[in-house]
Design an enzyme around this catalytic site. Structure first.
Site, PDB file in Angstrom:
ATOM      1  CG  ASP A   1      -0.828  75.062   8.925  1.00  0.00           C
ATOM      2  OD1 ASP A   1      -0.545  75.986   8.132  1.00  0.00           O
ATOM      3  OD2 ASP A   1      -0.278  73.958   8.881  1.00  0.00           O
ATOM      4  CG  HIS A   2       2.786  78.684   9.823  1.00  0.00           C
ATOM      5  ND1 HIS A   2       1.705  78.768   8.971  1.00  0.00           N
ATOM      6  CD2 HIS A   2       3.876  78.553   9.039  1.00  0.00           C
ATOM      7  CE1 HIS A   2       2.146  78.696   7.719  1.00  0.00           C
ATOM      8  NE2 HIS A   2       3.445  78.556   7.731  1.00  0.00           N
ATOM      9  N   GLY A   3       0.643  78.070  13.994  1.00  0.00           N
ATOM     10  CA  GLY A   3       0.563  78.165  15.447  1.00  0.00           C
ATOM     11  C   GLY A   3       0.832  76.838  16.123  1.00  0.00           C
ATOM     12  CB  ILE A   4      -0.214  73.342  15.431  1.00  0.00           C
ATOM     13  CG1 ILE A   4      -0.280  72.102  16.332  1.00  0.00           C
ATOM     14  CG2 ILE A   4       0.211  72.952  14.028  1.00  0.00           C
ATOM     15  CD1 ILE A   4      -1.347  71.089  15.916  1.00  0.00           C
ATOM     16  CB  THR A   5       4.387  74.360  12.975  1.00  0.00           C
ATOM     17  OG1 THR A   5       3.356  73.697  12.264  1.00  0.00           O
ATOM     18  CG2 THR A   5       5.739  73.796  12.582  1.00  0.00           C
TER      19      THR A   5
ATOM     20  CE1 TYR B   1       6.421  72.568   1.203  1.00  0.00           C
ATOM     21  CE2 TYR B   1       4.683  71.307   2.272  1.00  0.00           C
ATOM     22  CZ  TYR B   1       5.207  72.521   1.864  1.00  0.00           C
ATOM     23  OH  TYR B   1       4.527  73.679   2.106  1.00  0.00           O
ATOM     24  CB  ALA B   2      10.962  66.758  -2.583  1.00  0.00           C
TER      25      ALA B   2
ATOM     26  CE  LYS C   1       2.255  75.150   1.084  1.00  0.00           C
ATOM     27  NZ  LYS C   1       1.682  75.742   2.313  1.00  0.00           N
TER      28      LYS C   1
ATOM     29  N   GLY D   1       5.524  79.273   0.122  1.00  0.00           N
ATOM     30  CA  GLY D   1       6.347  80.475   0.158  1.00  0.00           C
ATOM     31  C   GLY D   1       7.654  80.297   0.905  1.00  0.00           C
ATOM     32  N   GLY D   2       7.632  79.441   1.939  1.00  0.00           N
ATOM     33  CA  GLY D   2       8.831  79.294   2.759  1.00  0.00           C
ATOM     34  C   GLY D   2       9.048  80.501   3.650  1.00  0.00           C
TER      35      GLY D   2
ATOM     36  NE  ARG E   1       7.507  80.041   7.548  1.00  0.00           N
ATOM     37  CZ  ARG E   1       8.643  79.362   7.524  1.00  0.00           C
ATOM     38  NH1 ARG E   1       9.597  79.636   8.398  1.00  0.00           N
ATOM     39  NH2 ARG E   1       8.825  78.410   6.627  1.00  0.00           N
TER      40      ARG E   1
END
Length: 265
Positions: free
Chosen positions: A25-29, A144-145, A174, A199-200, A227
């Site tokens: 979904d990173h295309g939006i980000t 996430y924190a 996750k 994964g980061g 990624r």
């Protein structure tokens, strides 16, 4: 409460209770970065390599189904951009019903626990889980924190994030990795939900697989890794290595060797 439909769909996005999910979904980000321009080839490669499911925003669904080799599909329901005013301010991008129409087996939602946007995201995640429950659709909470003064790798903070996901009705969670199996065990023990790690940014092959080995040794249930997999020069090979650890309990060296990746990488 997990319905028959929810359980059946969880099995479509995992194998024997463990999960190799590749979010794209990173295309939006971030835009059409490496690995996402020809997303069809990337989806084909990672699912051939052993990914149980891929994840995108709803608009990419037509590019997913013909290329996922019968594996699962998750639609992500919020987002933000790196060029906008605040990347942590994730806004709703879809609904559970839209995800179903797009052919999804599950939905996902991102919440930054500890951020200024946490209150709105708590409300939205609760609404998503309620809607999903009506349709028997599993919810993957990306909890996430993140926020002012929050250490994104602190096991206590990560444990709080995953517990929040369970408290709000998610089926799978996750989160970030705390850096080692010993500390991550606290995160896994903080919830009864299956816990998978992000994964980061892409590291070396060995770093990626060592991280996967760590989460499994801590009692985790796999990965939701973007990624590190889709930007790899050989997405199929790294997916094979990750799947080898998650599904076949391989050691780091065994997984790299079976995937044809250099052991010194």
């Amino acid at each position: 409460m997990t319905t028959t439909g929810t359980q059946a769909r969880l099995e479509r996005i995992g194998t024997d209770g463990n999960y190799v999910i590749v979010p794209m979904d990173h295309g939006i980000t971030m835009g059409a970065v490496q690995g996402l321009k020809d997303i069809e080839s990337t989806i084909d490669g990672v699912t051939r390599g052993g990914a149980d499911a891929v994840l995108t925003q709803k608009g990419i669904a037509p590019r997913v189904h013909e290329n996922k080799n019968g594996q699962g599909y998750i639609v992500h329901l919020n987002g933000s951009t790196t060029i906008g005013p605040d990347e942590q301010d994730k806004r709703m991008t879809g609904t559970v019903e839209e995800a179903i129409r797009a052919g999804a087996d599950a939905v996902s939602f991102h919440i930054n626990v500890g951020s200024d946007h946490e209150p709105d995201q708590i409300t939205q995640l609760a609404e998503v889980t309620e809607a999903a429950d009506r349709f028997g659709i599993p919810v993957l909470a990306m909890a996430y924190a993140r926020g002012p003064g929050v250490d994104s790798e602190d096991a206590e903070a990560l444990g709080h994030a995953v517990r929040l996901a369970e408290e709000l009705g998610a089926d799978l969670v996750k989160t970030g990795y705390s850096g080692d199996a010993e500390s991550f065990q606290h995160v896994v023990e903080s919830t009864r939900l299956p816990v998978v790690i992000a994964g980061g940014a892409k590291g070396t092959d060995r770093e990626t697989i060592e991280m996967v080995r760590g989460v499994m040794d801590a009692g985790g249930s796999g990965v939701s890794m973007g990624r590190s997999i889709f930007q790899h020069e050989n997405p199929e090979a790294i997916a094979t290595a990750v799947s080898g650890v998650v599904h076949d309990d391989l050691s780091v060296d065994e997984a790299l060797r079976e995937a044809g990746l250099a052991l010194e990488a």
